[in-house]
Design a protein around this motif. Sequence first.
Motif, short mmCIF file in Angstrom:
data_model
loop_
_atom_site.label_atom_id
_atom_site.label_comp_id
_atom_site.label_asym_id
_atom_site.label_seq_id
_atom_site.Cartn_x
_atom_site.Cartn_y
_atom_site.Cartn_z
N LYS A 223 0.78 -1.18 -0.06
CA LYS A 223 -0.06 -0.02 -0.12
C LYS A 223 0.56 1.24 -0.08
O LYS A 223 0.50 2.33 -0.68
CB LYS A 223 -1.02 -0.05 1.22
N GLU A 225 3.83 1.33 -1.08
CA GLU A 225 4.53 1.46 -2.54
C GLU A 225 3.65 1.93 -3.31
O GLU A 225 4.01 2.75 -4.54
CB GLU A 225 5.08 0.05 -2.78
N ARG A 226 2.54 1.64 -3.25
CA ARG A 226 1.31 2.19 -4.10
C ARG A 226 1.10 3.54 -4.04
O ARG A 226 1.08 4.30 -5.17
CB ARG A 226 0.00 1.48 -3.85
N SER A 227 1.20 3.99 -3.02
CA SER A 227 1.10 5.73 -2.58
C SER A 227 2.10 6.26 -3.42
O SER A 227 2.18 7.30 -4.08
CB SER A 227 0.73 5.81 -1.07
N TYR A 229 3.82 5.39 -5.93
CA TYR A 229 3.95 5.05 -7.27
C TYR A 229 2.88 6.17 -7.68
O TYR A 229 2.92 6.70 -8.90
CB TYR A 229 3.58 3.57 -7.65
#
Length: 404
Positions: A223, A225-227, A229
Amino acid sequence: NEYKSYLRYNQRMYIKEVIIDGFKSYAQRTNVEGFDPLFNAITGLNGSGKSNILDAICFVLGLSNLSQVRATNLQELVYKNGQAGIQKASVTIIFDNTDKNQSPVGYENFDELTITRQVVVGGRNRYLINGSNANNNRVSDLFRSVQLNINNPHFLIMQGRITKVLNMKPQEILSMIEEAAGTSLYESKKQSALKTIEKKDNKLQDINKILQEEINPTLEKLKTERSSYLEYQKIQREIETLTRLVVAYKFTRALKLDENAEEEVNRIQKEVSEVEEEAEKGKAEISRIKEEICKLEEKKKSGSRMQQLEQQVSEYSKREVKAKSDLDNILDSVKQEEKAKESIVKSIKSNEALINSKSEELKALSAEVEELRKVEEADALSLQNAESNLTAVQAGKIFTASLS
């Protein structure tokens, strides 16, 4: 006749026929028919095979304790342990299944059930239900569903155990009644299901532990890392927008510069003319330098000829030194050869003197040999004369003896 044993059946499903082939003492295929639905007794003389019929029925019902059939392994159930040419023991039981209300689950459409168990020398063991292969658990569940649990210690009451059954404790009697009523099958399945549930609970706990210790932290990390990205994509879009603005600014500035291009071109043409003049001057300077280089190369060539002559003189000097060295070596070799020649001449003279002395010795020996030869010839002549005289004397004696 001797009463051997008995089996207890109910009216749900009973034996109609038993076919024994190669099992224990039954080498030939044997059919046993005429069973009663409620009560049967096996009688006969000692050694006639009563116990083996009961053992055959227990064998098909799935008896696991082979000591109850007086064997230690399955191969011993084959006729003479397979030593008489029979390699397989087979027992088939045909059950009457006409009462559909009491029929085993899944077999209501069959009026007869044929259960076969075979064992081959070497340990291979298999079951057949109505001619189709079946595993042990399927056959065991079929029999236990109609209260035919052969592995129940009270299912088979052998000779001499009736008194023990009568003296059973209440808990043992309850166990026997539960088996007869068919509840033990479901109790065992209940225990098996409880064990399965316990295993599943343990597995669920392990899964929850993995979720908490590994998967959830990984999800949180993903999560984050998603933010990051998404933020990166946002910044990337802003960079693209700013890049377009910079390109547009450069294009506008280029248009403004184009307006002053004529003045810039004139200035550049003037600079080009100046450069061309400088190039002409440079060409003249290059021609002068080339002439000087040619003069220097001619001088260099004359100097190189002198160097070649010096090199030849040096080479001839080296050859002269080498020739003198070779001459000295040859002279030394000649001196050594002369010394060797003198030594050989001395040796030849010594050998000639020795040959002369040996020749004189040879002549003396030849004279002695000649004298000895003459003596030998004289001795041989004397021997011949003596033999002639001896022959004559012997002949005279013989003649005298004949006259007398």
